[in-house]
Design a protein around this motif. Structure first.
Motif, short mmCIF file in Angstrom:
data_model
loop_
_atom_site.label_atom_id
_atom_site.label_comp_id
_atom_site.label_asym_id
_atom_site.label_seq_id
_atom_site.Cartn_x
_atom_site.Cartn_y
_atom_site.Cartn_z
N LEU A 5 15.15 -14.87 -10.36
CA LEU A 5 15.45 -13.86 -9.27
C LEU A 5 16.52 -14.50 -8.01
O LEU A 5 16.37 -15.60 -7.79
N ILE A 6 17.46 -13.66 -7.66
CA ILE A 6 18.51 -14.36 -6.72
C ILE A 6 18.50 -13.62 -5.64
O ILE A 6 18.62 -12.32 -5.66
N PHE A 7 18.33 -14.38 -4.51
CA PHE A 7 18.45 -13.62 -3.35
C PHE A 7 19.74 -14.09 -2.57
O PHE A 7 19.85 -15.27 -2.36
N PHE A 8 20.67 -13.27 -2.18
CA PHE A 8 21.96 -13.52 -1.69
C PHE A 8 22.35 -12.86 -0.20
O PHE A 8 22.29 -11.74 -0.38
N PHE A 9 22.62 -13.65 0.64
CA PHE A 9 22.42 -12.86 2.03
C PHE A 9 23.68 -13.07 2.79
O PHE A 9 23.90 -12.09 3.86
N PRO A 10 24.78 -13.55 2.32
CA PRO A 10 25.97 -13.63 2.97
C PRO A 10 26.73 -12.22 2.98
O PRO A 10 27.64 -12.15 2.21
N VAL A 11 26.18 -11.09 3.30
CA VAL A 11 26.82 -9.73 3.32
C VAL A 11 26.92 -9.49 1.97
O VAL A 11 25.91 -9.75 0.98
N SER A 12 27.84 -8.78 1.53
CA SER A 12 27.96 -8.25 0.06
C SER A 12 28.83 -9.28 -0.82
O SER A 12 28.92 -8.92 -2.02
N SER A 13 29.22 -10.38 -0.20
CA SER A 13 29.97 -11.19 -0.99
C SER A 13 29.15 -11.68 -2.10
O SER A 13 29.83 -12.32 -3.10
N GLY A 14 27.81 -11.96 -1.97
CA GLY A 14 27.10 -12.22 -3.05
C GLY A 14 27.18 -11.85 -4.18
O GLY A 14 27.01 -12.22 -5.07
N ARG A 15 27.45 -10.41 -4.07
CA ARG A 15 27.74 -9.73 -5.37
C ARG A 15 28.67 -10.12 -6.09
O ARG A 15 28.96 -9.65 -7.45
N GLY A 40 12.38 -14.72 4.12
CA GLY A 40 11.22 -14.00 3.97
C GLY A 40 11.28 -13.03 3.04
O GLY A 40 10.06 -13.06 2.24
N TYR A 41 12.23 -12.54 2.36
CA TYR A 41 12.49 -11.75 1.31
C TYR A 41 12.04 -12.76 -0.19
O TYR A 41 11.58 -12.44 -0.94
N ALA A 42 12.39 -14.06 0.10
CA ALA A 42 12.04 -14.92 -0.94
C ALA A 42 10.90 -15.17 -1.18
O ALA A 42 10.11 -15.44 -2.43
N ILE A 43 10.08 -15.59 -0.04
CA ILE A 43 8.65 -15.63 -0.23
C ILE A 43 8.02 -14.45 -0.76
O ILE A 43 7.19 -14.53 -1.53
N ALA A 44 8.37 -13.08 -0.37
CA ALA A 44 7.70 -11.96 -0.72
C ALA A 44 7.96 -11.92 -2.31
O ALA A 44 7.00 -11.37 -3.11
N ALA A 45 9.00 -12.16 -2.77
CA ALA A 45 9.47 -12.14 -4.21
C ALA A 45 8.56 -13.05 -4.93
O ALA A 45 8.16 -12.92 -6.13
N ALA A 46 8.66 -14.30 -4.44
CA ALA A 46 7.65 -15.40 -5.13
C ALA A 46 6.20 -15.00 -5.19
O ALA A 46 5.53 -15.24 -6.18
N CYS A 47 5.75 -14.48 -4.10
CA CYS A 47 4.45 -13.69 -4.36
C CYS A 47 4.20 -12.65 -5.22
O CYS A 47 3.17 -12.46 -5.86
N ALA A 48 5.28 -11.88 -5.22
CA ALA A 48 5.09 -10.63 -6.21
C ALA A 48 5.29 -10.92 -7.59
O ALA A 48 4.87 -10.34 -8.51
N GLN A 49 6.08 -11.92 -7.64
CA GLN A 49 6.67 -12.37 -9.35
C GLN A 49 6.39 -13.89 -9.39
O GLN A 49 7.18 -14.55 -9.63
N ARG A 77 3.16 -23.68 -1.73
CA ARG A 77 3.66 -24.16 -3.17
C ARG A 77 4.41 -23.07 -3.79
O ARG A 77 4.17 -22.95 -5.06
N LEU A 78 5.18 -22.25 -3.39
CA LEU A 78 5.81 -21.22 -3.96
C LEU A 78 7.33 -21.79 -4.55
O LEU A 78 7.94 -22.62 -3.96
N PRO A 79 7.54 -21.26 -6.09
CA PRO A 79 8.54 -21.91 -6.86
C PRO A 79 10.07 -21.45 -6.05
O PRO A 79 10.78 -20.63 -6.82
N ILE A 80 10.40 -21.60 -5.08
CA ILE A 80 11.50 -21.27 -4.36
C ILE A 80 12.64 -22.07 -4.22
O ILE A 80 12.21 -23.29 -3.89
#
Length: 141
Positions: A5-15, A40-49, A77-80
């Motif tokens: 799962l990829i979380f990229f946050f420097p605005v839309s350039s990550g796309r 925070g989003y990465a932590i939520a994703a690691a908990c959800a998946q 110990r989240l795999p992030i």
């Protein structure tokens, strides 16, 4: 891991820089951007998946808004994997204010050479710094 799962946050350039390989495999700040949400989003994703590897890619300014969330990720110990792109601030970052003596930097700049990986090491996580030279390739200190 082949499809994190990829979380990229420097605005839309990550796309543009990191294409989505699978549906629902990326969460970003959208076209208007919102710095500081990546950890925070990465932590939520690691908990959800919990079976998925999560990669949180963000800039140095965004990391600064919620840097201590890496302690939460480590404690549970989240795999992030956290990747911080350091361009010394927002926009161009390094430019000096026009007309000063060379001792001040622009308000959108951060100090040059900050070692963000040390925050993760202080929390007990393994971390490394990779210095990229866009002209000659990469070097590490």
């Amino acid at each position: 891991f082949t499809h994190p799962l990829i979380f990229f946050f420097p605005v839309s350039s990550g796309r543009l820089l990191l294409p989505s390989l699978l549906p629902r495999s990326r969460l970003d700040a959208g076209t208007l951007g919102a710095m500081g949400r990546g950890a925070g989003y990465a932590i939520a994703a690691a908990c959800a998946q919990p079976s998925q590897r999560v990669v949180c890619v963000q800039g140095d300014s965004a990391f600064g808004f919620a840097a201590m969330e890496v302690e939460t990720a480590w404690r549970y110990r989240l795999p992030i994997v956290f990747i911080v792109l350091n361009n010394n601030g927002i926009y161009a970052g390094e430019e000096l204010l026009a007309g000063n003596s060379g001792t001040s930097i622009a308000p959108t700049s951060l100090s040059v050479g900050i070692r963000y990986e040390k925050v993760l090491e202080a929390c007990g996580a393994a971390a490394a710094q990779l210095v990229l030279d866009m002209i000659s390739g990469y070097t590490t200190p």
